[in-house]
Structures are given as C-alpha cells and as structure tokens.
Scaffold this active site. Structure first.
Site, PDB file in Angstrom:
ATOM      1  CE  LYS A  75      57.230  39.631  39.769  1.00  0.00           C
ATOM      2  NZ  LYS A  75      57.780  38.514  38.977  1.00  0.00           N
ATOM      3  CE1 TYR A 119      21.807  40.577  35.440  1.00  0.00           C
ATOM      4  CE2 TYR A 119      23.774  40.769  36.800  1.00  0.00           C
ATOM      5  CZ  TYR A 119      22.801  41.350  36.016  1.00  0.00           C
ATOM      6  OH  TYR A 119      22.818  42.707  35.803  1.00  0.00           O
TER       7      TYR A 119
END
Length: 359
Positions: free
Chosen positions: A34, A255
């Site tokens: 899956k 950042y």
C-alpha cells in the site's frame, strides 16, 4: 551531478522477504505494498517479489494497478471495499477483501455476482478502528457463511494496536479474543503485521502481513533498526553536493541564522530539501553521509537545499555523493532526530525525487 534520487535495492528487498520467511516459517506472506509500496514503487516492488504469496493494498485502485501491471497473485484489500458498485470488479479480478461493517455485509448479500468473493472478516480485537466487535461477531460470521457471494470458508483477520510494546499486556488480550473467536472455524487466520512477526511468534497463524519491515525498517520505537532483525534497508535517499564553501567562525548560515559556527570550517550545500520530502523539522546535528563520512546538518532545512558542516580539513567537492538515509545511515536514526516516524519519512517523498532501481 545527481539531484534528489531514491535508490531502491531489489536484492535487499528479496533478502528481507526470505528473512521474514525464516522468522515465520509456517506462514504464508502477504507483502504489503500500500501507499506506493511505502514509497518504494508499487509495481516495481511487486515484480521484485514473485515469491510473495499475496499482496496487500489499501485501495482498489492499487489492486487494479497490480493487475494491469501483470501481477496475478492474490491481492487483499486490507480496508475492504468502499462502494457496493466495486463488488463486480473485485469478483472478476479475484481480489480478496476484508469485510468489517454492516454496510459491506449487506452489499455482499444483495449483489449479483458471476463468482463469489474471497472474504476476510475483520474482527475488532482491540484496535477499535475497523472490525466487528466480538459480541456481534458470531452473528456477522454466520451471515457470511450463508451468503451466496462469499467463497467458503470465511477467513478471519485482525490487527494489533500495540505489538511494538511487548510489556503493555494489550497484545496478549487481543490474541486471547482472536483465538477464542477462531476456535473451531475452518477459515484461514491472520493477525500479525511487522511487529507481530518480530515479537509475537504465537501470532503468526496461517498468514502474516509484513509492511515496513519488508523494506528493512524496524516498526519498533526502541532505537532498533531493521538490521537488528537481519533485514537490510531497501531505500536510500541520495543527492549530491552542489557547492562547497569556506565559512568563518562566528558566521550564521541559512534562514533565521539559527546556527553559528564556532570555528572556521567548510560547508557543503546539498541538493535536497522539504520540497523533496525531507523533514523541515530536522535539527542541526542530524547526520548525513558525504562520501561515506557522517557529517551534521547545520541551520534550517530549506525547500531545495540543506547545509552540512564538512569540517575544516574536508576535501569534498561539488558533485560528491550524499546519502540522507539508507545504506550506512538507517532511516530510524533520522526518525529519532527529527521526531518524524520512519513510516512517514519513507512514504512522503515528493514527485520530483527520481526513482532508481538497482540489483
């Protein structure tokens, strides 16, 4: 120069299936594929495992892709069918299906099918998510045995809620409920997924359903890795350095300037970021491998780039290989550092990550 690429080791995948057969020698194997085979590629994974006894999926669309790709082994719909109109397709394609609620049972009773369907009645033994409650299970099972659209005998399936917690007592309770209900019934039985295979041999029964451990990743949260159980990592998330820079002591990087170097050093910039599915939450210190050497991430993970501290004497250069997890760096370590489960890490990589299969 290689950008973000997932390398899937077919040999490791085949090894893991064989290793799981050694752990559960009397059981048949439902290889759970899956969610695009846990990020490893649905069809390629199934084609790599011709010795699997069956495949398990979560959606009918996944099952149909397997059939369209030439997979003829049984395919089990682990969550059952979501629409009564899908039953003719399930019958025609010889899919197995879980049945776990009144709506599904009624749909089976009312359908007009050319062939009966192989059914796995899902018993709720303690997960309390899907399944028939034990006090209602006898009547539910009886109706399945009387249904013309159900191939007999009816099989019985359940799922552990806390198989990875061997001392909590929950699994023993679930096993007791399962054994009591199955006693004297002729169908096949299955309750063990990855955790059950590894820790609960008394739960193996007729079929086991390996999921994440099939891909060489431990389902446990005890700092174990797949290697502790004799399995090998199938997925390696790789990239390359796109720059190597001199960096001065006292200078920040990235950042927010969240990391400041305490020494003159050399920084590497890796073509990888949260735009590829790497966790933005990875803190400074999270390891990666550069030329096989472990170095730490520094500063924030950006959308497309990650910075690493290569060290002041580093000889690495742009174009050199980087492994974010996989061979030599278990994904379980990254999960521990980032507080993102290994299940999520391997299944959430984005479409811009290339896939490469090797033997």
């Amino acid at each position: 120069m290689q950008a973000a690429t997932v390398v899937i080791n077919r040999r490791a995948l085949r090894h893991n299936l064989q290793r799981l057969r050694e752990l559960a020698p009397a059981s048949k194997m439902v290889a759970v594929v899956k969610a695009n085979a846990y990020g490893h590629g649905l069809l390629e994974t199934a084609r790599t495992l011709p010795d699997a006894d069956a495949f398990g999926v979560a959606r009918l669309e996944e099952a149909l892709r397997l059939r369209a790709g030439g997979i003829t082994k049984p395919v089990l719909l682990l969550e059952g069918f979501f629409d009564a109109r899908d039953l003719p397709t399930i019958s025609a394609q010889h899919f197995h299906t879980a049945v776990h609620n009144e709506e599904q049972l009624a749909a089976l009773e009312e359908a007009s099918l050319d062939e009966p369907v192989t059914v796995w009645m899902k018993l709720d033994t303690g997960m309390h998510r899907l399944g028939v409650r034990p006090e209602q299970a006898g009547a539910f099972y009886h109706r399945l045995t009387q249904c013309k659209n159900v191939r007999q005998p009816v099989n019985i399936v359940s799922h552990f809620a806390r198989a990875d917690e061997p001392k909590c007592g929950a699994t023993e309770k679930q096993l007791a409920i399962f054994n009591t209900f199955c006693e004297g019934k002729p169908g096949q039985r299955s309750i063990a997924a990855s955790g059950g295979i590894l820790l609960w041999p008394q739960s193996h029964f007729d079929w086991v359903r390996p999921g994440i451990i099939l891909y060489g990743v431990s389902p446990l949260e005890d700092r174990s890795t797949g290697a502790d159980f004799g399995c090998q990592p199938v997925m390696s998330l790789t990239s390359s350095l796109i720059a190597v820079r001199e960096h001065k002591a006292g200078e920040p990087v990235g950042y927010g300037g969240t990391w400041v170097s305490e020494r003159d050093t050399r920084l590497g910039v890796v073509a990888m970021g949260y735009g590829d599915g790497y966790p933005r939450a990875a803190p400074s210190g999270t390891p990666v491998l550069v030329n096989g050497r472990e170095v730490p991430i520094v500063g924030r993970v950006a959308m497309d780039m990650i910075c690493v501290d290569l060290g002041p004497q580093a000889q690495d250069k742009a174009g050199d290989p980087v492994i974010l997890w996989g061979e030599g760096l278990p994904v379980e370590r990254i999960a521990e550092m980032t507080k993102v489960s290994a299940y999520e890490l391997i299944t959430r990589l984005t479409s811009r990550v290339a896939m490469k299969y090797v033997d």
